[in-house]
Scaffold this motif. Structure first.
Motif, PDB file in Angstrom:
ATOM      1  N   PRO A 255       2.630   8.886 -20.781  1.00  0.00           N
ATOM      2  CA  PRO A 255       3.418   8.123 -19.631  1.00  0.00           C
ATOM      3  C   PRO A 255       3.068   6.705 -19.560  1.00  0.00           C
ATOM      4  CG  PRO A 255       1.773   9.910 -18.982  1.00  0.00           C
ATOM      5  CD  PRO A 255       1.823   9.828 -20.582  1.00  0.00           C
ATOM      6  N   ASN A 256       3.899   6.100 -18.852  1.00  0.00           N
ATOM      7  CA  ASN A 256       3.409   4.633 -18.740  1.00  0.00           C
ATOM      8  C   ASN A 256       2.926   4.454 -17.284  1.00  0.00           C
ATOM      9  OD1 ASN A 256       3.844   1.843 -17.898  1.00  0.00           O
ATOM     10  ND2 ASN A 256       6.136   1.618 -18.880  1.00  0.00           N
ATOM     11  N   PRO A 257       1.763   3.768 -17.473  1.00  0.00           N
ATOM     12  CA  PRO A 257       0.887   3.644 -16.133  1.00  0.00           C
ATOM     13  C   PRO A 257       1.810   2.646 -15.168  1.00  0.00           C
ATOM     14  CG  PRO A 257      -0.114   2.620 -17.946  1.00  0.00           C
ATOM     15  CD  PRO A 257       0.937   3.102 -18.526  1.00  0.00           C
ATOM     16  N   LEU A 258       2.429   2.080 -15.388  1.00  0.00           N
ATOM     17  CA  LEU A 258       3.097   1.244 -14.448  1.00  0.00           C
ATOM     18  C   LEU A 258       4.407   1.964 -13.824  1.00  0.00           C
ATOM     19  CD1 LEU A 258       4.062  -2.136 -16.511  1.00  0.00           C
ATOM     20  CD2 LEU A 258       2.067  -1.563 -14.946  1.00  0.00           C
ATOM     21  N   ASP A 259       4.481   3.107 -14.129  1.00  0.00           N
ATOM     22  CA  ASP A 259       5.636   4.072 -13.370  1.00  0.00           C
ATOM     23  C   ASP A 259       4.748   4.884 -12.216  1.00  0.00           C
ATOM     24  OD1 ASP A 259       7.750   3.142 -14.878  1.00  0.00           O
ATOM     25  OD2 ASP A 259       7.393   4.578 -16.268  1.00  0.00           O
ATOM     26  N   GLN A 260       3.416   4.756 -12.389  1.00  0.00           N
ATOM     27  CA  GLN A 260       2.588   5.464 -11.276  1.00  0.00           C
ATOM     28  C   GLN A 260       2.756   4.829  -9.851  1.00  0.00           C
ATOM     29  OE1 GLN A 260      -1.557   5.945 -12.350  1.00  0.00           O
ATOM     30  NE2 GLN A 260      -2.076   6.261 -10.353  1.00  0.00           N
ATOM     31  N   PRO A 261       3.269   5.676  -8.966  1.00  0.00           N
ATOM     32  CA  PRO A 261       3.266   5.171  -7.598  1.00  0.00           C
ATOM     33  C   PRO A 261       1.951   4.818  -6.867  1.00  0.00           C
ATOM     34  CG  PRO A 261       4.334   7.271  -7.882  1.00  0.00           C
ATOM     35  CD  PRO A 261       3.462   7.038  -8.865  1.00  0.00           C
ATOM     36  N   ILE A 262       1.922   3.629  -6.152  1.00  0.00           N
ATOM     37  CA  ILE A 262       0.517   3.274  -5.543  1.00  0.00           C
ATOM     38  C   ILE A 262       0.941   3.093  -4.137  1.00  0.00           C
ATOM     39  CG2 ILE A 262      -0.444   2.268  -7.642  1.00  0.00           C
ATOM     40  CD1 ILE A 262       0.219  -0.599  -6.221  1.00  0.00           C
ATOM     41  N   LYS A 263      -0.237   2.975  -3.167  1.00  0.00           N
ATOM     42  CA  LYS A 263       0.148   2.700  -1.817  1.00  0.00           C
ATOM     43  C   LYS A 263      -0.553   1.426  -1.495  1.00  0.00           C
ATOM     44  CE  LYS A 263       1.889   6.655  -1.058  1.00  0.00           C
ATOM     45  NZ  LYS A 263       3.370   7.059  -0.855  1.00  0.00           N
ATOM     46  N   LEU A 264      -0.173   0.545  -0.556  1.00  0.00           N
ATOM     47  CA  LEU A 264      -0.460  -0.531  -0.276  1.00  0.00           C
ATOM     48  C   LEU A 264      -0.611  -0.561   1.369  1.00  0.00           C
ATOM     49  CD1 LEU A 264       1.704  -3.092  -2.394  1.00  0.00           C
ATOM     50  CD2 LEU A 264      -0.836  -2.243  -2.890  1.00  0.00           C
ATOM     51  N   ASP A 265      -1.535  -1.251   1.822  1.00  0.00           N
ATOM     52  CA  ASP A 265      -1.687  -1.502   3.210  1.00  0.00           C
ATOM     53  C   ASP A 265      -1.724  -2.681   3.780  1.00  0.00           C
ATOM     54  OD1 ASP A 265      -2.329  -0.549   5.848  1.00  0.00           O
ATOM     55  OD2 ASP A 265      -4.555  -0.337   5.479  1.00  0.00           O
ATOM     56  N   LEU A 266      -0.503  -3.236   3.935  1.00  0.00           N
ATOM     57  CA  LEU A 266      -0.273  -4.534   4.462  1.00  0.00           C
ATOM     58  C   LEU A 266       0.357  -4.530   5.789  1.00  0.00           C
ATOM     59  CD1 LEU A 266       1.840  -5.410   1.142  1.00  0.00           C
ATOM     60  CD2 LEU A 266      -0.727  -6.023   1.575  1.00  0.00           C
ATOM     61  N   THR A 267       0.129  -5.742   6.467  1.00  0.00           N
ATOM     62  CA  THR A 267       0.605  -6.143   7.848  1.00  0.00           C
ATOM     63  C   THR A 267       2.084  -6.244   7.458  1.00  0.00           C
ATOM     64  OG1 THR A 267       0.107  -8.308   7.644  1.00  0.00           O
ATOM     65  CG2 THR A 267      -1.671  -6.902   8.472  1.00  0.00           C
ATOM     66  N   ALA A 268       2.945  -6.209   8.739  1.00  0.00           N
ATOM     67  CA  ALA A 268       4.419  -6.718   8.721  1.00  0.00           C
ATOM     68  C   ALA A 268       4.634  -7.811   8.086  1.00  0.00           C
ATOM     69  CB  ALA A 268       5.085  -6.249   9.942  1.00  0.00           C
ATOM     70  N   GLY A 269       3.539  -8.957   8.553  1.00  0.00           N
ATOM     71  CA  GLY A 269       3.565 -10.369   8.222  1.00  0.00           C
ATOM     72  C   GLY A 269       3.498 -10.507   6.898  1.00  0.00           C
ATOM     73  N   GLU A 270       2.502  -9.816   6.174  1.00  0.00           N
ATOM     74  CA  GLU A 270       2.137  -9.779   4.835  1.00  0.00           C
ATOM     75  C   GLU A 270       3.349  -9.519   4.164  1.00  0.00           C
ATOM     76  OE1 GLU A 270      -2.657  -9.292   4.913  1.00  0.00           O
ATOM     77  OE2 GLU A 270      -1.427  -7.596   5.034  1.00  0.00           O
ATOM     78  N   VAL A 271       3.957  -8.356   4.489  1.00  0.00           N
ATOM     79  CA  VAL A 271       5.258  -7.593   3.561  1.00  0.00           C
ATOM     80  C   VAL A 271       6.287  -8.912   3.771  1.00  0.00           C
ATOM     81  CG1 VAL A 271       7.154  -5.895   3.795  1.00  0.00           C
ATOM     82  CG2 VAL A 271       4.716  -5.305   4.140  1.00  0.00           C
ATOM     83  N   ASN A 272       6.513  -9.394   4.933  1.00  0.00           N
ATOM     84  CA  ASN A 272       7.575 -10.615   5.056  1.00  0.00           C
ATOM     85  C   ASN A 272       7.239 -11.457   4.230  1.00  0.00           C
ATOM     86  OD1 ASN A 272       9.161  -9.151   6.963  1.00  0.00           O
ATOM     87  ND2 ASN A 272       8.236 -10.119   8.723  1.00  0.00           N
ATOM     88  N   TYR A 273       6.058 -11.923   4.011  1.00  0.00           N
ATOM     89  CA  TYR A 273       5.524 -12.980   3.048  1.00  0.00           C
ATOM     90  C   TYR A 273       5.934 -12.573   1.511  1.00  0.00           C
ATOM     91  CZ  TYR A 273       2.744 -16.541   1.007  1.00  0.00           C
ATOM     92  OH  TYR A 273       2.294 -17.750   0.177  1.00  0.00           O
ATOM     93  N   VAL A 274       5.636 -11.474   1.379  1.00  0.00           N
ATOM     94  CA  VAL A 274       6.064 -10.870   0.091  1.00  0.00           C
ATOM     95  C   VAL A 274       7.409 -11.064  -0.213  1.00  0.00           C
ATOM     96  CG1 VAL A 274       6.014  -8.889  -1.624  1.00  0.00           C
ATOM     97  CG2 VAL A 274       3.926  -9.640  -0.409  1.00  0.00           C
ATOM     98  N   LEU A 275       8.379 -10.637   0.638  1.00  0.00           N
ATOM     99  CA  LEU A 275       9.771 -10.541   0.700  1.00  0.00           C
ATOM    100  C   LEU A 275      10.506 -11.845   0.671  1.00  0.00           C
ATOM    101  CD1 LEU A 275      10.725  -7.545   3.228  1.00  0.00           C
ATOM    102  CD2 LEU A 275      10.883  -7.485   0.788  1.00  0.00           C
ATOM    103  N   SER A 276       9.645 -12.933   1.319  1.00  0.00           N
ATOM    104  CA  SER A 276      10.258 -14.237   1.389  1.00  0.00           C
ATOM    105  C   SER A 276       9.928 -14.718  -0.105  1.00  0.00           C
ATOM    106  CB  SER A 276       9.369 -15.226   2.148  1.00  0.00           C
ATOM    107  OG  SER A 276       9.569 -14.827   3.607  1.00  0.00           O
TER     108      SER A 276
END
Length: 64
Positions: free
Chosen positions: A7-28
């Motif tokens: 199995p490819n380790p990059l296919d393993q799901p992970i959970k992140l705990d980010l604020t809405a602002g941090e997610v918006n920054y990543v999306l930007s």
């Protein structure tokens, strides 16, 4: 001899705990990339975010 693929380790799901602002920054940051490279990832982030986001209550109308 095993015929199972490793199995490819990059296919393993992970959970992140980010604020809405941090997610918006990543999306930007993703928005700076060509659409074809990031559209599926942006869609997954949006779907997961929409499922968790709780909109703030609407402000009450002020009495005159």
């Amino acid at each position: 001899m095993s015929t199972e693929a490793t199995p490819n380790p990059l296919d393993q799901p992970i959970k992140l705990d980010l604020t809405a602002g941090e997610v918006n920054y990543v999306l930007s940051a993703l928005g700076l990339r060509p659409f074809g490279e990031v559209s599926a990832l942006i869609g997954k982030i949006k779907a997961q975010g929409d499922a968790q986001f709780v909109a703030p209550p609407a402000p009450e109308a002020q009495a005159a």
